[in-house]
Scaffold this active site. Sequence first.
Site, PDB file in Angstrom:
ATOM      1  N   GLY A   1      36.980  16.533  19.253  1.00 19.97           N
ATOM      2  CA  GLY A   1      36.201  15.328  18.985  1.00 19.97           C
ATOM      3  C   GLY A   1      35.538  15.432  17.632  1.00 19.97           C
ATOM      4  O   GLY A   1      35.831  16.342  16.832  1.00 19.97           O
ATOM      5  N   GLY A   2      34.626  14.503  17.377  1.00 19.49           N
ATOM      6  CA  GLY A   2      33.982  14.469  16.082  1.00 19.49           C
ATOM      7  C   GLY A   2      33.115  15.681  15.804  1.00 19.49           C
ATOM      8  O   GLY A   2      32.829  15.998  14.653  1.00 19.49           O
ATOM      9  N   MET A   3      32.660  16.356  16.872  1.00 14.71           N
ATOM     10  CA  MET A   3      31.740  17.481  16.674  1.00 14.71           C
ATOM     11  C   MET A   3      32.432  18.834  16.740  1.00 14.71           C
ATOM     12  O   MET A   3      31.795  19.856  16.534  1.00 14.71           O
ATOM     13  CB  MET A   3      30.622  17.431  17.710  1.00 14.71           C
ATOM     14  CG  MET A   3      29.695  16.240  17.560  1.00 14.71           C
ATOM     15  SD  MET A   3      28.960  16.133  15.917  1.00 14.71           S
ATOM     16  CE  MET A   3      28.095  17.697  15.863  1.00 14.71           C
ATOM     17  N   GLY A   4      33.722  18.904  17.048  1.00 18.72           N
ATOM     18  CA  GLY A   4      34.385  20.183  17.096  1.00 18.72           C
ATOM     19  C   GLY A   4      35.559  20.207  18.047  1.00 18.72           C
ATOM     20  O   GLY A   4      36.084  19.169  18.446  1.00 18.72           O
TER      21      GLY A   4
ATOM     22  N   VAL B   1      37.368  22.210  21.596  1.00 16.72           N
ATOM     23  CA  VAL B   1      37.149  23.003  22.808  1.00 16.72           C
ATOM     24  C   VAL B   1      38.445  23.731  23.138  1.00 16.72           C
ATOM     25  O   VAL B   1      39.529  23.122  23.177  1.00 16.72           O
ATOM     26  CB  VAL B   1      36.725  22.115  23.991  1.00 16.72           C
ATOM     27  CG1 VAL B   1      36.511  22.974  25.240  1.00 16.72           C
ATOM     28  CG2 VAL B   1      35.458  21.359  23.661  1.00 16.72           C
TER      29      VAL B   1
ATOM     30  N   LYS C   1      33.597  26.282  22.724  1.00 14.84           N
ATOM     31  CA  LYS C   1      33.350  25.055  21.969  1.00 14.84           C
ATOM     32  C   LYS C   1      32.924  25.423  20.559  1.00 14.84           C
ATOM     33  O   LYS C   1      31.847  25.991  20.345  1.00 14.84           O
ATOM     34  CB  LYS C   1      32.279  24.208  22.648  1.00 14.84           C
ATOM     35  CG  LYS C   1      32.112  22.832  22.009  1.00 14.84           C
ATOM     36  CD  LYS C   1      31.359  21.900  22.932  1.00 14.84           C
ATOM     37  CE  LYS C   1      31.444  20.468  22.439  1.00 14.84           C
ATOM     38  NZ  LYS C   1      30.864  19.515  23.396  1.00 14.84           N
TER      39      LYS C   1
ATOM     40  N   ASP D   1      22.960  12.332  26.449  1.00 10.28           N
ATOM     41  CA  ASP D   1      24.253  11.642  26.306  1.00 10.28           C
ATOM     42  C   ASP D   1      25.044  11.695  27.606  1.00 10.28           C
ATOM     43  O   ASP D   1      26.218  12.068  27.618  1.00 10.28           O
ATOM     44  CB  ASP D   1      25.060  12.247  25.166  1.00 10.28           C
ATOM     45  CG  ASP D   1      26.226  11.351  24.731  1.00 10.28           C
ATOM     46  OD1 ASP D   1      26.157  10.127  25.001  1.00 10.28           O
ATOM     47  OD2 ASP D   1      27.190  11.860  24.147  1.00 10.28           O
TER      48      ASP D   1
END
Length: 495
Positions: A21-24, A26, A41, A139
Amino acid sequence: MTEVGALLAGRYRLERRLGSGGMGVVWLATDELLQRPVAVKQLSAAEGASPEVAEEARQRAMREGRLAARLHHPNAVAVHDVTEHDGFPVLIMEYLPSRSLSEVLAEKGRMTPGKVASMGAQAAAALEAAHAAGITHRDIKPGNVLLGDDGTAKITDFGISHAADDVSVTRTGVIAGTPAYLSPEVARGQSPTPASDVYSLGATLYAAVEGVPPFGEDATNSIALLHEVAAGRFRPPQLAGVLAPVLSRMLHVDPAQRPTPAQAAEALRAVGSGAPNPLPEPDLTQPMSRVEDTALVGAVDNGTRLDNAPVAPPRRSRRWIYLTAGAVTAAVLVALAFLLPSGDQQQQQQTASPAELERVVSDYYALLPEHPANAWTRLGTGLQAQGRSGYEAFWSSVSEVQVVEPPTVTGRNAVRIGIVLVMPDGTRITEHHQLGLRGARQPLIESDSVVDSSTSSPPPPPAPVEKPQPPNPGEHRPGKGNEHKDEPGKKGSDN
């Protein structure tokens, strides 16, 4: 670039990529020290971030990861370790063979109220433990709820992947999160709180049982969607059944009127077992939090600004409604009419909506015959005066209740429904009932009249097949030395 087979922190061997995803990214990995599978992650800096912002985000992510590692609950994905690789935080988490709720909904569309209640009770229990540890998720959404094959539900990503976003929030005023599942106060730019988590969980459960989030999920116009969320007026649930009152409390626009995670978990477990909803009524003596009409502070994930954007009322059918000067005048006249209601209007204000009346009747028969004690609480004093023991004795004699004609409002506080009572011997009694209800809030069933009734007996059991009878010992049978007796012209012996 990290690849399959890489060894992180001297012990975590990457096996395969699970998602990104946008943050990294997995990964599924093996902890070679403890010989167990783990989820790794890797967090990365936001695209275009300055070195100063990236460093602050890294430090924040490390703090969040260490904080999340303090949380131990069977319904929360555990964080085992926090380390670094190539200058970026790496979180080592519990690996759960599962699918996210978003994947399940993409395949099935929606889930039954009972399954949603069970899932929600588990998630609420995890939130209770997280809040006790000082952790706010920030979230909650279907993508962060994992469902195991055995029915276990676990919340993942306790604020970790958005730690970097928080740095952007403090510097630029950009709102981080998923608009469809934000609470109204967060959509208006306020800081997330435990009550915001409860709202987001309610929105997630709403989406699971209704098939769509409370305000829809307009990916093409997230700004307009954020306006609707900030206003806080969502479409009441239509398919939730007995789950609807709990969802409505979790989605209350006033954070003070929402249940705590512990109260939500208890209410969801009660709904799943057929027990009455234990949540107290909202405290109407307290002022409701006002929806700010000055501006929405910040923006959504894509960085679009909403400075000085007024809060608009929710759209209907995705169309904006504008009030002209004449329309405003008409609105004032309508408001005055409500302030000075006629006698008929005063009576209507004491009447529940048709949808609410039909829902009450549907929920009542859904409890029968398995939960007559709980169904008894849905009756008014007129029916309860006939005696509880006889009521429960009757329903204990019924094997099954089938609704063959859904509840339909036929007049003021009147609902008609068609049911079939299946008795233990297979007899089917088809009845149409006219029910009278009373009360605008949580209406009760005050009267029950059988309009018509017919009975069909079970088919008779098949007749037993006759088996051939064995011959009597003295009966003549061929081959026993006396066949000549039947020959013509011969009587007695041969002598």
